[in-house]
Design an enzyme around this catalytic site. Structure first.
Site, PDB file in Angstrom:
ATOM      1  N   LYS A  13     -26.576  79.355   5.522  1.00 18.52           N
ATOM      2  CA  LYS A  13     -27.874  80.188   5.696  1.00 18.52           C
ATOM      3  C   LYS A  13     -26.149  81.540   5.870  1.00 18.52           C
ATOM      4  O   LYS A  13     -25.824  82.471   5.132  1.00 18.52           O
ATOM      5  CB  LYS A  13     -28.913  79.997   5.561  1.00 18.52           C
ATOM      6  CG  LYS A  13     -29.733  79.622   5.277  1.00 18.52           C
ATOM      7  CD  LYS A  13     -31.167  79.734   6.364  1.00 18.52           C
ATOM      8  CE  LYS A  13     -31.121  79.510   7.113  1.00 18.52           C
ATOM      9  NZ  LYS A  13     -31.308  78.007   7.288  1.00 18.52           N
ATOM     10  N   ARG A  88     -40.162  81.820   7.723  1.00 21.16           N
ATOM     11  CA  ARG A  88     -40.366  80.281   7.726  1.00 21.16           C
ATOM     12  C   ARG A  88     -41.344  80.269   7.718  1.00 21.16           C
ATOM     13  O   ARG A  88     -41.700  78.531   8.036  1.00 21.16           O
ATOM     14  CB  ARG A  88     -39.613  79.914   9.194  1.00 21.16           C
ATOM     15  CG  ARG A  88     -37.756  80.200   8.923  1.00 21.16           C
ATOM     16  CD  ARG A  88     -37.479  79.772  10.650  1.00 21.16           C
ATOM     17  NE  ARG A  88     -36.407  78.607  10.793  1.00 21.16           N
ATOM     18  CZ  ARG A  88     -35.315  78.468  10.646  1.00 21.16           C
ATOM     19  NH1 ARG A  88     -35.259  80.309  10.722  1.00 21.16           N
ATOM     20  NH2 ARG A  88     -34.186  77.281  10.652  1.00 21.16           N
ATOM     21  N   ARG A 122     -20.944  71.462  12.636  1.00 18.48           N
ATOM     22  CA  ARG A 122     -20.179  71.986  12.802  1.00 18.48           C
ATOM     23  C   ARG A 122     -19.870  73.000  13.662  1.00 18.48           C
ATOM     24  O   ARG A 122     -20.287  72.595  14.732  1.00 18.48           O
ATOM     25  CB  ARG A 122     -21.952  72.787  12.017  1.00 18.48           C
ATOM     26  CG  ARG A 122     -21.878  74.578  11.871  1.00 18.48           C
ATOM     27  CD  ARG A 122     -23.080  74.730  11.431  1.00 18.48           C
ATOM     28  NE  ARG A 122     -24.495  74.618  12.527  1.00 18.48           N
ATOM     29  CZ  ARG A 122     -25.586  75.449  12.018  1.00 18.48           C
ATOM     30  NH1 ARG A 122     -25.657  76.281  10.906  1.00 18.48           N
ATOM     31  NH2 ARG A 122     -26.163  75.344  12.799  1.00 18.48           N
ATOM     32  N   ARG A 155     -23.038  74.221  18.294  1.00 22.89           N
ATOM     33  CA  ARG A 155     -24.445  75.141  19.129  1.00 22.89           C
ATOM     34  C   ARG A 155     -25.424  73.924  19.339  1.00 22.89           C
ATOM     35  O   ARG A 155     -25.352  72.026  18.957  1.00 22.89           O
ATOM     36  CB  ARG A 155     -25.200  75.504  17.771  1.00 22.89           C
ATOM     37  CG  ARG A 155     -25.930  76.912  17.463  1.00 22.89           C
ATOM     38  CD  ARG A 155     -26.199  77.214  16.251  1.00 22.89           C
ATOM     39  NE  ARG A 155     -27.378  76.591  15.906  1.00 22.89           N
ATOM     40  CZ  ARG A 155     -28.445  77.296  15.094  1.00 22.89           C
ATOM     41  NH1 ARG A 155     -27.478  77.713  14.292  1.00 22.89           N
ATOM     42  NH2 ARG A 155     -29.650  76.515  14.811  1.00 22.89           N
ATOM     43  N   ARG A 166     -35.808  69.921  13.017  1.00 22.36           N
ATOM     44  CA  ARG A 166     -35.762  71.306  12.062  1.00 22.36           C
ATOM     45  C   ARG A 166     -35.564  71.155  11.101  1.00 22.36           C
ATOM     46  O   ARG A 166     -35.952  71.640  10.155  1.00 22.36           O
ATOM     47  CB  ARG A 166     -34.611  71.747  12.612  1.00 22.36           C
ATOM     48  CG  ARG A 166     -34.252  72.622  14.007  1.00 22.36           C
ATOM     49  CD  ARG A 166     -32.536  72.517  14.494  1.00 22.36           C
ATOM     50  NE  ARG A 166     -31.934  73.620  13.867  1.00 22.36           N
ATOM     51  CZ  ARG A 166     -30.807  73.231  13.576  1.00 22.36           C
ATOM     52  NH1 ARG A 166     -29.798  72.095  14.662  1.00 22.36           N
ATOM     53  NH2 ARG A 166     -30.020  73.889  12.632  1.00 22.36           N
TER      54      ARG A 166
HETATM   55  P1  ADP Z   1     -31.360  76.421  11.734  1.00 18.78           P
HETATM   56  O1  ADP Z   1     -30.435  76.179  11.512  1.00 18.78           O
HETATM   57  O2  ADP Z   1     -32.098  75.958  11.627  1.00 18.78           O
HETATM   58  O3  ADP Z   1     -31.722  77.398   9.852  1.00 18.78           O
HETATM   59  P2  ADP Z   1     -31.377  80.167  13.118  1.00 18.78           P
HETATM   60  O4  ADP Z   1     -30.119  79.536  13.559  1.00 18.78           O
HETATM   61  O5  ADP Z   1     -32.005  80.156  11.746  1.00 18.78           O
HETATM   62  O6  ADP Z   1     -30.904  77.943  12.821  1.00 18.78           O
HETATM   63  O7  ADP Z   1     -32.674  79.436  13.758  1.00 18.78           O
HETATM   64  C1  ADP Z   1     -32.645  78.548  15.172  1.00 18.78           C
HETATM   65  C2  ADP Z   1     -33.913  78.238  15.602  1.00 18.78           C
HETATM   66  O8  ADP Z   1     -34.171  79.340  15.797  1.00 18.78           O
HETATM   67  C3  ADP Z   1     -34.664  78.121  14.575  1.00 18.78           C
HETATM   68  O9  ADP Z   1     -34.956  76.319  14.972  1.00 18.78           O
HETATM   69  C4  ADP Z   1     -36.398  78.366  14.929  1.00 18.78           C
HETATM   70  O10 ADP Z   1     -36.385  77.718  16.649  1.00 18.78           O
HETATM   71  C5  ADP Z   1     -35.569  79.563  15.879  1.00 18.78           C
HETATM   72  N1  ADP Z   1     -36.007  80.528  14.493  1.00 18.78           N
HETATM   73  C6  ADP Z   1     -35.287  81.395  14.025  1.00 18.78           C
HETATM   74  N2  ADP Z   1     -36.167  81.729  13.036  1.00 18.78           N
HETATM   75  C7  ADP Z   1     -36.990  81.624  13.395  1.00 18.78           C
HETATM   76  C8  ADP Z   1     -38.720  81.746  12.377  1.00 18.78           C
HETATM   77  N3  ADP Z   1     -38.228  82.958  11.566  1.00 18.78           N
HETATM   78  N4  ADP Z   1     -39.391  82.043  13.215  1.00 18.78           N
HETATM   79  C9  ADP Z   1     -39.521  81.344  14.070  1.00 18.78           C
HETATM   80  N5  ADP Z   1     -38.855  80.725  14.152  1.00 18.78           N
HETATM   81  C10 ADP Z   1     -37.237  80.694  14.233  1.00 18.78           C
END
Ligand code: ADP
Ligand code: ZN
Length: 217
Positions: A13, A88, A122, A155, A166
């Site tokens: 993404k 999400r 990554r 990360r 996740r």
């Molecule tokens: P990923 O690579 O898992 O898609 P992101 O960078 O989008 O990672 O998100 C990292 C973390 O931030 C998630 O594991 C969660 O803890 C939190 N997070 C991000 N977006 C949301 C959301 N829309 N609702 C709840 N938690 C979120």
């Protein structure tokens, strides 16, 4: 254009949206980036979300909803947006529906084996957020961003245990959104990754050309 980029963690993404941002002239709103930045700065929001982000658990919907509203209010009137990492959960999608009508969903479809391999290797630029991979999408110079010369880092939640969590959260809470938006007849553009080393550019081009067909680019 008001769009969502949708897919499992590690589906790409961030990689795709940063590459499409300029060509589309939209604001990319990456929820995870907002949370990581607030954790780093230790803001009140950062203190609230830290424990969730570290475990790979979802931040509570009410907190996320507020953050989204604040961030969307900053998008200039004549500009569109691309949401990365939001919604999400079904509840988040319901919140979004009250604020904006989504034109299209860019869905990234990537097999689990590829996702795990990708996430564990990554790296990201500290400065501009560009995503690299030390095995499959290497920077020209090790540890340094091609675009801005920034330092690359891994990360904290890109370790095997948190990755598993996740992915589990994605399957139970987030994946049902596909059916949710199909039922609402929102158009989908699906990009399927078949091989671990397929470069992002051709897939980005293919998505842009589909967006043109829908008159969104
Ligand atoms: P990923 O690579 O898992 O898609 P992101 O960078 O989008 O990672 O998100 C990292 C973390 O931030 C998630 O594991 C969660 O803890 C939190 N997070 C991000 N977006 C949301 C959301 N829309 N609702 C709840 N938690 C979120
Ligand atoms: Zn950079």
């Amino acid at each position: 254009m008001k769009a969502i980029i949708f897919g499992a963690p590690g589906a790409g993404k961030g990689t795709y949206s940063t590459r499409m941002q300029n060509q589309l002239g939209v604001d990319v709103i990456a929820m995870g980036d907002i949370f990581r930045e607030s954790v780093k700065q230790s803001t009140p929001l950062g203190k609230k979300v830290k424990s969730y982000v570290e475990k790979g658990a979802l931040v509570p919907d009410d907190v996320v909803g507020e953050v989204l509203k604040e961030r969307l209010a900053k998008v200039p009137k004549d500009k569109g947006f691309l949401l990365d990492g939001f919604p999400r959960t079904i509840e988040q999608a319901d919140t979004l529906e009250k604020i904006a009508k989504i034109d299209v969903i860019l869905q990234l479809d990537v097999p689990d084996e590829i996702i795990i391999q990708r996430l564990t290797s990554r790296r990201l630029c500290k400065n501009c957020g560009t995503v690299y991979n030390i095995r499959f999408l290497k920077p020209k110079k090790e540890g340094v961003c091609d675009k801005c010369g920034g330092e690359l880092y891994q990360r904290a939640d890109d370790n095997e245990e948190v990755i598993k969590n996740r992915l589990q959260v994605y399957k139970t809470q987030t994946e049902p959104l596909i059916a949710y938006y199909k039922k609402k007849k929102v158009p989908f553009i699906v990009s399927t990754t078949k091989s671990i080393d397929s470069p992002p550019e051709p897939m980005v081009e293919a998505m842009l050309s589909e967006l043109k067909k829908l008159k969104l680019a």
